[in-house]
Design a protein around this motif. Structure first.
Motif, PDB file in Angstrom:
ATOM      1  N   ILE A   1     -13.720  11.576   4.257  1.00 45.03           N
ATOM      2  CA  ILE A   1     -14.869  11.380   4.081  1.00 45.03           C
ATOM      3  C   ILE A   1     -16.077  10.768   5.540  1.00 45.03           C
ATOM      4  CG2 ILE A   1     -17.044  10.986   2.829  1.00 45.03           C
ATOM      5  CD1 ILE A   1     -15.767  10.661   0.666  1.00 45.03           C
ATOM      6  N   PHE A   2     -15.113   9.348   6.301  1.00 40.19           N
ATOM      7  CA  PHE A   2     -16.165   7.985   6.952  1.00 40.19           C
ATOM      8  C   PHE A   2     -14.829   8.704   7.988  1.00 40.19           C
ATOM      9  CE2 PHE A   2     -17.220   6.490   2.007  1.00 40.19           C
ATOM     10  CZ  PHE A   2     -18.344   6.790   2.791  1.00 40.19           C
ATOM     11  N   ARG A   3     -14.189   9.327   8.011  1.00 41.41           N
ATOM     12  CA  ARG A   3     -13.297   9.272   8.973  1.00 41.41           C
ATOM     13  C   ARG A   3     -12.598   7.853  10.392  1.00 41.41           C
ATOM     14  NH1 ARG A   3     -11.569  14.485   9.076  1.00 41.41           N
ATOM     15  NH2 ARG A   3     -12.975  15.540   8.800  1.00 41.41           N
ATOM     16  N   HIS A   4     -12.715   6.950   9.046  1.00 44.74           N
ATOM     17  CA  HIS A   4     -12.558   5.874   9.122  1.00 44.74           C
ATOM     18  C   HIS A   4     -11.461   5.137   9.845  1.00 44.74           C
ATOM     19  CE1 HIS A   4     -11.393   1.282   8.952  1.00 44.74           C
ATOM     20  NE2 HIS A   4     -12.462   1.401   8.719  1.00 44.74           N
ATOM     21  N   PRO A   5     -11.224   5.377  11.179  1.00 47.14           N
ATOM     22  CA  PRO A   5      -9.000   4.637  11.861  1.00 47.14           C
ATOM     23  C   PRO A   5      -8.901   4.118  12.155  1.00 47.14           C
ATOM     24  CG  PRO A   5     -11.560   3.641  13.179  1.00 47.14           C
ATOM     25  CD  PRO A   5     -12.728   4.263  12.304  1.00 47.14           C
ATOM     26  N   LEU A   6      -9.097   3.656  10.529  1.00 39.22           N
ATOM     27  CA  LEU A   6      -7.753   2.773   9.934  1.00 39.22           C
ATOM     28  C   LEU A   6      -7.455   3.451   8.684  1.00 39.22           C
ATOM     29  CD1 LEU A   6      -8.415  -1.199  11.029  1.00 39.22           C
ATOM     30  CD2 LEU A   6      -6.819   0.701  11.850  1.00 39.22           C
ATOM     31  N   ALA A   7      -8.248   4.200   7.767  1.00 41.84           N
ATOM     32  CA  ALA A   7      -7.709   4.525   6.778  1.00 41.84           C
ATOM     33  C   ALA A   7      -6.749   5.311   6.567  1.00 41.84           C
ATOM     34  CB  ALA A   7      -8.719   5.051   5.800  1.00 41.84           C
ATOM     35  N   ASP A   8      -6.239   6.189   7.445  1.00 43.32           N
ATOM     36  CA  ASP A   8      -4.744   7.079   7.558  1.00 43.32           C
ATOM     37  C   ASP A   8      -3.504   5.885   7.666  1.00 43.32           C
ATOM     38  OD1 ASP A   8      -6.093   7.386  10.175  1.00 43.32           O
ATOM     39  OD2 ASP A   8      -4.663   8.579  10.604  1.00 43.32           O
ATOM     40  N   VAL A   9      -4.331   4.913   8.893  1.00 40.03           N
ATOM     41  CA  VAL A   9      -3.164   4.248   9.249  1.00 40.03           C
ATOM     42  C   VAL A   9      -2.694   3.189   7.762  1.00 40.03           C
ATOM     43  CG1 VAL A   9      -2.839   2.229  10.416  1.00 40.03           C
ATOM     44  CG2 VAL A   9      -3.896   4.010  11.424  1.00 40.03           C
ATOM     45  N   ALA A  10      -3.852   2.940   7.052  1.00 40.66           N
ATOM     46  CA  ALA A  10      -3.690   2.292   5.894  1.00 40.66           C
ATOM     47  C   ALA A  10      -2.353   3.272   4.726  1.00 40.66           C
ATOM     48  CB  ALA A  10      -4.576   1.506   4.906  1.00 40.66           C
ATOM     49  N   ALA A  11      -3.053   3.973   3.935  1.00 39.10           N
ATOM     50  CA  ALA A  11      -2.161   4.953   3.727  1.00 39.10           C
ATOM     51  C   ALA A  11      -0.611   5.347   4.066  1.00 39.10           C
ATOM     52  CB  ALA A  11      -2.730   6.602   3.074  1.00 39.10           C
ATOM     53  N   LYS A  12      -0.731   5.978   5.577  1.00 36.28           N
ATOM     54  CA  LYS A  12       0.291   5.967   5.536  1.00 36.28           C
ATOM     55  C   LYS A  12       0.867   4.911   5.296  1.00 36.28           C
ATOM     56  CE  LYS A  12       3.059   7.652   9.755  1.00 36.28           C
ATOM     57  NZ  LYS A  12       3.096   7.682  11.178  1.00 36.28           N
ATOM     58  N   SER A  13       0.920   3.656   6.233  1.00 33.62           N
ATOM     59  CA  SER A  13       0.986   2.741   6.388  1.00 33.62           C
ATOM     60  C   SER A  13       1.858   2.298   4.956  1.00 33.62           C
ATOM     61  CB  SER A  13       0.874   1.179   6.501  1.00 33.62           C
ATOM     62  OG  SER A  13       1.095   1.840   7.905  1.00 33.62           O
ATOM     63  N   ALA A  14       1.463   2.768   3.632  1.00 32.19           N
ATOM     64  CA  ALA A  14       1.713   1.514   1.884  1.00 32.19           C
ATOM     65  C   ALA A  14       2.542   2.204   1.527  1.00 32.19           C
ATOM     66  CB  ALA A  14       0.272   1.305   1.565  1.00 32.19           C
ATOM     67  N   ALA A  15       2.652   3.784   1.925  1.00 38.59           N
ATOM     68  CA  ALA A  15       3.710   4.700   1.627  1.00 38.59           C
ATOM     69  C   ALA A  15       4.821   4.314   0.823  1.00 38.59           C
ATOM     70  CB  ALA A  15       3.819   6.217   1.910  1.00 38.59           C
ATOM     71  N   PRO A  16       6.052   3.851   2.504  1.00 42.18           N
ATOM     72  CA  PRO A  16       7.060   3.832   1.972  1.00 42.18           C
ATOM     73  C   PRO A  16       6.933   2.249   1.345  1.00 42.18           C
ATOM     74  CG  PRO A  16       6.741   3.613   4.460  1.00 42.18           C
ATOM     75  CD  PRO A  16       5.158   4.202   3.722  1.00 42.18           C
ATOM     76  N   ILE A  17       6.246   1.624   1.159  1.00 45.72           N
ATOM     77  CA  ILE A  17       6.387   0.189   0.166  1.00 45.72           C
ATOM     78  C   ILE A  17       5.855   0.562  -1.198  1.00 45.72           C
ATOM     79  CG2 ILE A  17       5.365  -2.105  -0.262  1.00 45.72           C
ATOM     80  CD1 ILE A  17       3.764  -1.477   2.753  1.00 45.72           C
ATOM     81  N   GLY A  18       5.137   1.959  -1.676  1.00 41.29           N
ATOM     82  CA  GLY A  18       5.310   1.874  -3.256  1.00 41.29           C
ATOM     83  C   GLY A  18       6.181   2.479  -3.217  1.00 41.29           C
ATOM     84  N   ALA A  19       7.362   3.317  -2.556  1.00 44.78           N
ATOM     85  CA  ALA A  19       7.907   3.952  -2.508  1.00 44.78           C
ATOM     86  C   ALA A  19       9.199   3.300  -3.343  1.00 44.78           C
ATOM     87  CB  ALA A  19       8.282   5.428  -1.202  1.00 44.78           C
ATOM     88  N   VAL A  20       9.714   2.052  -2.377  1.00 44.71           N
ATOM     89  CA  VAL A  20      10.346   1.487  -3.082  1.00 44.71           C
ATOM     90  C   VAL A  20      10.312   0.795  -4.083  1.00 44.71           C
ATOM     91  CG1 VAL A  20      10.906  -1.046  -1.897  1.00 44.71           C
ATOM     92  CG2 VAL A  20      11.279   0.659   0.115  1.00 44.71           C
ATOM     93  N   PHE A  21       8.903  -0.353  -3.930  1.00 45.12           N
ATOM     94  CA  PHE A  21       9.026  -0.676  -5.437  1.00 45.12           C
ATOM     95  C   PHE A  21       9.225   0.235  -6.982  1.00 45.12           C
ATOM     96  CE2 PHE A  21       6.571  -4.210  -2.869  1.00 45.12           C
ATOM     97  CZ  PHE A  21       7.534  -4.872  -3.617  1.00 45.12           C
ATOM     98  N   THR A  22       8.578   1.787  -6.545  1.00 41.11           N
ATOM     99  CA  THR A  22       8.968   2.548  -7.770  1.00 41.11           C
ATOM    100  C   THR A  22      10.209   2.647  -7.944  1.00 41.11           C
ATOM    101  OG1 THR A  22       6.773   3.436  -6.850  1.00 41.11           O
ATOM    102  CG2 THR A  22       8.497   4.705  -8.504  1.00 41.11           C
ATOM    103  N   PHE A  23      10.414   2.582  -7.017  1.00 39.60           N
ATOM    104  CA  PHE A  23      12.400   2.873  -7.268  1.00 39.60           C
ATOM    105  C   PHE A  23      12.981   1.465  -7.668  1.00 39.60           C
ATOM    106  CE2 PHE A  23      16.919   1.938  -5.579  1.00 39.60           C
ATOM    107  CZ  PHE A  23      17.653   3.101  -5.822  1.00 39.60           C
ATOM    108  N   LEU A  24      12.215   0.917  -7.494  1.00 38.89           N
ATOM    109  CA  LEU A  24      13.003  -0.801  -7.992  1.00 38.89           C
ATOM    110  C   LEU A  24      12.513  -0.559  -9.579  1.00 38.89           C
ATOM    111  CD1 LEU A  24      12.137  -3.494  -5.653  1.00 38.89           C
ATOM    112  CD2 LEU A  24      14.190  -3.215  -6.024  1.00 38.89           C
ATOM    113  N   ALA A  25      11.330   0.312  -9.256  1.00 40.46           N
ATOM    114  CA  ALA A  25      11.014  -0.058 -10.965  1.00 40.46           C
ATOM    115  C   ALA A  25      11.478   0.291 -12.027  1.00 40.46           C
ATOM    116  CB  ALA A  25       9.408   0.769 -11.416  1.00 40.46           C
ATOM    117  N   LEU A  26      11.920   1.974 -11.217  1.00 38.86           N
ATOM    118  CA  LEU A  26      13.248   2.832 -12.052  1.00 38.86           C
ATOM    119  C   LEU A  26      14.751   2.437 -12.006  1.00 38.86           C
ATOM    120  CD1 LEU A  26      11.900   6.034 -10.143  1.00 38.86           C
ATOM    121  CD2 LEU A  26      11.545   5.632 -12.723  1.00 38.86           C
TER     122      LEU A  26
END
Length: 243
Positions: free
Chosen positions: A83-108
């Motif tokens: 929506i806003f073309r915030h230059p850091l937004a897609d950086v944050a989304a891309k950077s959060a993905a592997p961390i979230g994946a690791v915690f999901t794996f740990l939870a499983l």
């Protein structure tokens, strides 16, 4: 200067801000995890039904919370990016993905280790465990999109759409134990009528979860800083190639 969505859009401003904040984030993460794990494994009493196996909860539950927290960051960042073309937004989304994946794996994994003494099996295809596994697959699909699409702008748009569509899985994970009669136990912390866990177990859980959360934020900042530097290098290389 009045605050707006673009106030902290400048990557240079974020780099300066994160450089100042990161040491404090690491300190809070270390203190939270250290104190929380000590309370969890040496102070909290065994559960009257589960015995010492309840201590797996202190890793499983914070990991499960952060698996959804990470995806929430991805969804919010993806919406802002589209929506806003915030230059850091897609950086944050891309950077959060592997961390979230690791915690999901740990939870499983932790959930499986907890399930064996409680359910008699490491895995069941019930709604909570299956929807959490789907979350892991969405994380992996999201990262695969970034890896396979060469144009970063197009990769950001496609990945953002996937993240937003995949958000439908979050309420399924959250409310699956309420909507369906599953083997997984119902929610016992965030309930309208209050937690059902005894305070001797609940407070250590909150402390270790807080430490895990600061750890997540610290790793996220490090990954965002690395992604910003990588993009700067790529831009310089393209400018040199075009010269």
């Amino acid at each position: 200067m009045a605050w707006s969505i673009h106030t902290y859009a400048n990557p240079t401003r974020f780099m300066n801000f994160s450089a100042i904040v990161l040491p404090y984030v690491w300190a809070l993460a270390g203190a939270g995890i250290g104190i929380g794990l000590y309370l969890s494994f040496f102070v909290a009493p065994p559960d009257y039904q589960q015995g010492d196996s309840v201590r797996i909860m202190f890793v499983h539950v914070p990991s499960a919370w952060l698996s959804q927290f990470g995806y929430g960051i991805m969804v919010a960042s993806s919406i802002v990016a589209l929506i806003f073309r915030h230059p850091l937004a897609d950086v944050a989304a891309k950077s959060a993905a592997p961390i979230g994946a690791v915690f999901t794996f740990l939870a499983l994994v932790a959930g499986g280790l907890w399930g064996k003494p409680m359910w008699g099996t490491y895995w069941v295809w019930d709604a909570r465990t299956t929807s959490t596994l789907v979350l892991l697959f969405i994380y992996l699909g999201y990262m695969a999109l970034w890896a396979t699409i060469e144009d970063p702008n197009r990769a950001a748009r496609v990945a953002a759409v996937l993240a937003i569509v995949g958000a439908v899985n979050l309420p399924i994970i959250r409310f699956s134990v309420d909507w369906w009669n599953t083997l997984h136990q119902p929610a016992s912390v965030f309930r309208l009528d209050g937690p059902t866990i005894h305070s001797s177990l609940l407070w250590p859980l909150f402390v270790v979860a807080l430490g895990f959360t600061f750890f997540f934020i610290g790793v996220l900042m490090v990954r965002m800083r690395a992604e910003i530097l990588r993009r700067k290098v790529r831009t310089l290389q393209m400018q040199q190639a075009a010269a």
